[in-house]
Design an enzyme around this catalytic site. Structure first.
Site, PDB file in Angstrom:
ATOM      1  N   HIS A 117      -3.582  -9.819   3.424  1.00  0.00           N
ATOM      2  CA  HIS A 117      -4.418  -9.582   4.603  1.00  0.00           C
ATOM      3  C   HIS A 117      -3.704  -8.604   5.528  1.00  0.00           C
ATOM      4  O   HIS A 117      -2.475  -8.635   5.635  1.00  0.00           O
ATOM      5  CB  HIS A 117      -4.637 -10.899   5.362  1.00  0.00           C
ATOM      6  CG  HIS A 117      -5.215 -10.679   6.735  1.00  0.00           C
ATOM      7  ND1 HIS A 117      -6.568 -10.526   6.956  1.00  0.00           N
ATOM      8  CD2 HIS A 117      -4.615 -10.525   7.941  1.00  0.00           C
ATOM      9  CE1 HIS A 117      -6.764 -10.300   8.258  1.00  0.00           C
ATOM     10  NE2 HIS A 117      -5.607 -10.297   8.872  1.00  0.00           N
ATOM     11  N   GLU A 128      -3.993 -11.582  16.227  1.00  0.00           N
ATOM     12  CA  GLU A 128      -3.475 -12.236  15.018  1.00  0.00           C
ATOM     13  C   GLU A 128      -1.966 -12.483  15.115  1.00  0.00           C
ATOM     14  O   GLU A 128      -1.477 -13.504  14.641  1.00  0.00           O
ATOM     15  CB  GLU A 128      -3.815 -11.401  13.779  1.00  0.00           C
ATOM     16  CG  GLU A 128      -5.315 -11.410  13.504  1.00  0.00           C
ATOM     17  CD  GLU A 128      -5.739 -10.651  12.256  1.00  0.00           C
ATOM     18  OE1 GLU A 128      -6.894 -10.830  11.844  1.00  0.00           O
ATOM     19  OE2 GLU A 128      -4.931  -9.877  11.699  1.00  0.00           O
TER      20      GLU A 128
HETATM   21  N1  UDP Z   1     -13.885 -11.807   0.429  1.00  0.00           N
HETATM   22  C1  UDP Z   1     -14.569 -12.479  -0.573  1.00  0.00           C
HETATM   23  N2  UDP Z   1     -15.803 -12.010  -0.951  1.00  0.00           N
HETATM   24  C2  UDP Z   1     -16.365 -10.917  -0.374  1.00  0.00           C
HETATM   25  C3  UDP Z   1     -15.678 -10.257   0.662  1.00  0.00           C
HETATM   26  C4  UDP Z   1     -14.429 -10.726   1.033  1.00  0.00           C
HETATM   27  O1  UDP Z   1     -14.086 -13.468  -1.096  1.00  0.00           O
HETATM   28  O2  UDP Z   1     -17.500 -10.544  -0.755  1.00  0.00           O
HETATM   29  C5  UDP Z   1     -12.553 -12.317   0.852  1.00  0.00           C
HETATM   30  C6  UDP Z   1     -11.400 -11.391   0.458  1.00  0.00           C
HETATM   31  O3  UDP Z   1     -10.271 -12.197   0.115  1.00  0.00           O
HETATM   32  C7  UDP Z   1     -11.155 -10.635   1.748  1.00  0.00           C
HETATM   33  C8  UDP Z   1     -11.458 -11.713   2.810  1.00  0.00           C
HETATM   34  O4  UDP Z   1     -12.552 -12.425   2.254  1.00  0.00           O
HETATM   35  O5  UDP Z   1      -9.840 -10.137   1.840  1.00  0.00           O
HETATM   36  C9  UDP Z   1     -11.837 -11.171   4.168  1.00  0.00           C
HETATM   37  O6  UDP Z   1     -12.893 -10.255   4.002  1.00  0.00           O
HETATM   38  P1  UDP Z   1     -12.898  -8.858   4.769  1.00  0.00           P
HETATM   39  O7  UDP Z   1     -14.249  -8.240   4.590  1.00  0.00           O
HETATM   40  O8  UDP Z   1     -12.419  -9.080   6.172  1.00  0.00           O
HETATM   41  O9  UDP Z   1     -11.856  -7.997   3.914  1.00  0.00           O
HETATM   42  P2  UDP Z   1     -10.397  -7.424   4.266  1.00  0.00           P
HETATM   43  O10 UDP Z   1     -10.360  -7.138   5.743  1.00  0.00           O
HETATM   44  O11 UDP Z   1      -9.413  -8.479   3.830  1.00  0.00           O
HETATM   45  O12 UDP Z   1     -10.282  -6.186   3.425  1.00  0.00           O
HETATM   46 MG    MG Z   2     -11.003  -8.267   7.383  1.00  0.00          MG
END
Ligand code: UDP
Ligand code: MG
Length: 158
Positions: A117, A128
């Site tokens: 993350h 955060e």
């Molecule tokens: N995630 C998921 N399915 C999705 C999109 C996101 O399981 O369709 C999970 C993935 O682990 C991701 C986290 O949820 O890192 C948070 O999503 P976000 O869109 O904030 O992505 P990030 O900022 O981590 O790239």
């Molecule tokens: Mg995110």
């Protein structure tokens, strides 16, 4: 001082797959200063708060289960444009769509198990960092090699 701080955490799959050292090493080599680092097991309540922007989405519950299924390593990285640069080193959200050369693009194929993350804006980073670390857990220090990481010769850090 134009250095910025961002929060990253290595997710449980990174530790289970023994990729933690490799991933941390990338940030070190890029030039970031690690000013906070700890091994944590994220609680369900904490995960729900951290990912509250995704509450109600179809992947929210599996995401909470994923985040809490094992230990994570949380870090605060300091450097020029830390938020943007660290995000670019993560790659795209879906491992399979992430370019090679990024953490997710080199080590992940999953839409969920994407290893790491990273804060997505300077405001998020501030929130955060406070969520993950007490102020006394952050260590301010200078590094001997800073003049080889940036041009510190004139005004500011270039
Ligand atoms: N995630 C998921 N399915 C999705 C999109 C996101 O399981 O369709 C999970 C993935 O682990 C991701 C986290 O949820 O890192 C948070 O999503 P976000 O869109 O904030 O992505 P990030 O900022 O981590 O790239
Ligand atoms: Mg995110």
């Amino acid at each position: 001082m134009n250095l910025e701080r961002t929060l990253v955490f290595l997710k449980p799959d990174a530790l289970q797959r023994r990729l933690a050292g490799e991933i941390i090493s990338r940030f070190e080599k890029r030039g970031f200063l690690i000013v906070g680092m700890k091994l944590i097991h994220i609680t369900e309540e904490f995960a729900r708060r951290h990912y509250s922007a995704h509450a109600g989405k179809d992947f929210f519950e599996p995401l909470v289960r994923y985040t809490t299924c094992g230990p994570c390593i949380a870090m605060v990285l300091e450097g020029k444009n830390a938020v943007k640069v660290a995000r670019s080193m993560l790659g795209e959200t879906f491992g399979g769509e992430s370019p090679s050369g990024t953490v997710r693009g080199d080590y992940s194929l999953s839409n969920r198990f994407n290893l790491i993350h990273g804060s997505d804006s300077t405001q998020t980073a501030e929130d955060e960092i406070k969520r993950f670390f007490r102020s006394e857990e952050l260590v301010s220090y200078s590094r001997e090699d800073i003049q080889w990481i940036y041009d510190t010769d004139g005004a500011g850090i270039v």
